[in-house]
Write a protein that holds these residues in place. Structure first.
Motif, short mmCIF file in Angstrom:
data_model
loop_
_atom_site.label_atom_id
_atom_site.label_comp_id
_atom_site.label_asym_id
_atom_site.label_seq_id
_atom_site.Cartn_x
_atom_site.Cartn_y
_atom_site.Cartn_z
N PRO A 1 -16.61 100.48 72.35
CA PRO A 1 -15.41 101.23 71.98
C PRO A 1 -14.51 100.26 72.70
O PRO A 1 -14.73 99.71 73.78
CB PRO A 1 -15.32 102.51 73.01
CG PRO A 1 -16.59 103.53 73.63
CD PRO A 1 -17.88 101.85 73.53
N GLY B 1 -16.76 111.28 77.07
CA GLY B 1 -17.37 112.10 76.96
C GLY B 1 -17.37 113.59 76.78
O GLY B 1 -18.24 114.78 75.64
N ALA C 1 -18.69 114.30 81.10
CA ALA C 1 -18.90 115.28 80.24
C ALA C 1 -16.79 116.14 79.85
O ALA C 1 -17.41 116.72 79.09
CB ALA C 1 -19.74 116.11 79.12
N SER C 2 -16.96 116.25 80.76
CA SER C 2 -15.49 117.18 81.68
C SER C 2 -14.45 116.69 80.88
O SER C 2 -12.96 116.84 80.52
CB SER C 2 -15.58 116.89 83.34
OG SER C 2 -15.38 116.01 83.96
N LYS C 3 -14.11 114.81 80.41
CA LYS C 3 -13.37 114.56 80.42
C LYS C 3 -13.54 113.13 78.96
O LYS C 3 -14.24 112.96 78.78
CB LYS C 3 -12.22 113.49 81.70
CG LYS C 3 -11.51 114.21 82.71
CD LYS C 3 -11.38 113.49 83.92
CE LYS C 3 -11.56 114.08 85.15
NZ LYS C 3 -11.74 113.52 85.77
N LYS D 1 -21.31 96.37 81.99
CA LYS D 1 -22.06 96.61 81.16
C LYS D 1 -21.78 96.20 79.60
O LYS D 1 -23.02 96.21 79.14
CB LYS D 1 -19.52 96.97 79.98
CG LYS D 1 -18.85 98.06 80.52
CD LYS D 1 -20.01 99.48 80.15
CE LYS D 1 -19.33 101.01 80.50
NZ LYS D 1 -19.34 101.67 80.76
N MET E 1 -23.08 104.63 76.14
CA MET E 1 -21.79 104.06 76.23
C MET E 1 -21.69 102.46 76.79
O MET E 1 -20.70 102.59 77.98
CB MET E 1 -20.64 105.01 77.34
CG MET E 1 -19.38 104.65 76.81
SD MET E 1 -19.54 105.43 74.43
CE MET E 1 -19.48 107.19 74.04
N1 LIG Z 1 -11.60 104.64 77.27
C1 LIG Z 1 -11.59 103.67 76.84
O1 LIG Z 1 -11.07 102.57 76.68
C2 LIG Z 1 -13.18 102.75 76.67
C3 LIG Z 1 -13.66 102.26 76.58
C4 LIG Z 1 -14.90 101.41 76.22
C5 LIG Z 1 -16.33 101.96 77.03
N2 LIG Z 1 -15.65 103.10 78.10
C6 LIG Z 1 -16.69 103.68 78.15
O2 LIG Z 1 -17.00 105.64 78.17
C7 LIG Z 1 -16.75 106.52 79.03
C8 LIG Z 1 -16.06 107.38 79.21
O3 LIG Z 1 -14.64 106.98 79.69
P1 LIG Z 1 -13.61 107.33 79.55
O4 LIG Z 1 -12.67 106.53 79.18
O5 LIG Z 1 -14.04 108.27 78.95
O6 LIG Z 1 -13.38 107.20 81.61
P2 LIG Z 1 -13.04 109.08 81.72
O7 LIG Z 1 -11.95 109.62 81.16
O8 LIG Z 1 -12.26 108.67 83.14
O9 LIG Z 1 -13.86 110.41 81.73
C9 LIG Z 1 -15.24 109.11 82.35
C10 LIG Z 1 -16.51 111.18 82.69
O10 LIG Z 1 -17.18 110.95 83.16
C11 LIG Z 1 -17.19 111.84 84.77
N3 LIG Z 1 -17.50 110.81 85.67
C12 LIG Z 1 -17.04 109.47 85.93
N4 LIG Z 1 -18.11 109.31 87.45
C13 LIG Z 1 -19.51 109.83 87.09
C14 LIG Z 1 -20.71 109.33 87.79
N5 LIG Z 1 -20.50 108.66 88.82
N6 LIG Z 1 -21.47 110.09 87.33
C15 LIG Z 1 -20.80 111.99 86.95
N7 LIG Z 1 -19.74 111.30 86.03
C16 LIG Z 1 -19.16 111.21 86.31
C17 LIG Z 1 -15.35 112.24 85.04
O11 LIG Z 1 -15.60 112.90 85.46
P3 LIG Z 1 -16.08 113.64 86.87
O12 LIG Z 1 -14.82 112.50 88.15
O13 LIG Z 1 -15.81 114.62 87.67
O14 LIG Z 1 -17.32 112.88 87.59
C18 LIG Z 1 -15.91 112.24 83.51
O15 LIG Z 1 -16.02 113.82 82.99
C19 LIG Z 1 -17.28 105.12 79.92
O16 LIG Z 1 -18.67 104.81 80.38
C20 LIG Z 1 -16.62 103.99 79.87
O17 LIG Z 1 -17.30 103.05 81.10
C21 LIG Z 1 -14.65 103.39 77.84
#
Ligand SMILES: NC(=O)c1ccc[n+]([C@@H]2O[C@H](COP(=O)([O-])OP(=O)(O)OC[C@H]3O[C@@H](n4cnc5c(N)ncnc54)[C@H](OP(=O)(O)O)[C@@H]3O)[C@@H](O)[C@H]2O)c1
Length: 233
Positions: A181, A13, A8-10, A155, A136
């Motif tokens: 999503p 989340g 949830a830092s980016k 997934k 998610m």
């Molecule tokens: N963006 C898309 O197009 C999309 C589409 C479908 C599904 N999703 C899903 O949505 C979720 C969030 O994606 P996002 O695109 O928002 O990703 P993101 O912007 O890369 O952010 C990922 C977040 O998760 C944290 N994280 C990564 N690995 C981690 C770990 N091992 N333990 C704890 N925290 C962790 C990261 O912080 P740190 O790196 O500091 O740990 C960051 O806060 C994911 O499950 C992704 O598969 C995304």
């Protein structure tokens, strides 16, 4: 209400954490990078001074860190309403060409993380006979596509876990929901040259999740599937 949101830092989340805080929900957030987490924590604290915010650096792929996080929560909060298993990693590739270990690494974050945290926090929900679990997933949980590789496998597995939990918990007052999503702007898309409107906003996913919380106790959204208006990329 009180909510735990992983990763949830980016990105998505962070959008969920911010929307929840804006609605007055106390939040516990985690991610690996302590600095990013601290910065986001202090932004939220300033914007929403009446909301309790807890943050802890946690790698969800490490069960001992999940245990530490859940034990800290249990000694701080006597109740918990919402768990959002959002943390996930994405590495494009093909099953037959990707590097050795890619599947294992993504399974640990995308599947074992949600599995272990859900199990650790389940006593709250069972005791209360109330709670919301959001996993998610992704449109990559529903359809295979070129370059989806092991990400898509993990997934699909998370979707499977979501369906199992839904069947196990439907008569215990606990609502389980898979969130699917399509392409959503986040760090994962950094450097991709596409017009802003071609992808969804992280806030769109957060708003869709919030709708579940407005339903009566007798209804549940089992799946939330969201795509860019122009469809998948
Ligand atoms: N963006 C898309 O197009 C999309 C589409 C479908 C599904 N999703 C899903 O949505 C979720 C969030 O994606 P996002 O695109 O928002 O990703 P993101 O912007 O890369 O952010 C990922 C977040 O998760 C944290 N994280 C990564 N690995 C981690 C770990 N091992 N333990 C704890 N925290 C962790 C990261 O912080 P740190 O790196 O500091 O740990 C960051 O806060 C994911 O499950 C992704 O598969 C995304």
């Amino acid at each position: 209400m009180k909510a735990v949101i992983t990763g949830a830092s980016k990105g998505i989340g962070a959008a969920i954490a911010e929307l929840f805080a804006s609605k007055g929900v106390d939040i516990a957030i985690c991610a690996r990078n302590e600095q990013d987490l601290k910065e986001f924590h202090s932004i939220l604290e300033k914007k929403y001074p009446n909301v309790e915010i807890i943050s802890m650096p946690v790698d969800v792929s490490d069960k001992s860190q999940i245990d530490k996080f859940s034990n800290m929560l249990k000694s701080t909060w006597s109740t918990l309403d919402i768990l959002v298993n959002n943390a996930g990693v994405y590495a494009p590739g093909e099953v037959h060409t990707e590097d050795e270990g890619v599947l294992e690494n993504m399974m640990e974050v995308n599947v074992y993380g949600p599995y272990n945290l859900t199990r650790a926090l389940m006593p709250y929900f069972l005791k209360q006979e109330h709670g919301y679990i959001f996993n998610m997933c992704s449109v990559a949980s529903l359809i295979a596509y070129p370059n989806g590789g092991s990400y898509s496998i993990t997934k699909f597995a998370l979707n499977g876990m979501t369906k199992v939990l839904r069947a196990e918990l439907k008569d215990k007052g606990i609502k389980v929901c898979g969130v699917f999503p399509g392409a959503t702007w986040s760090a994962s898309w950094a450097g991709v040259e596409l017009p802003q409107h071609r992808l969804m906003q992280a806030e769109d996913v957060a708003k869709a999740i919030w709708l579940q919380l407005e339903l009566s106790p007798s209804a549940v959204m089992e799946d939330i599937v969201l795509r860019p208006q122009l469809g998948d990329l």
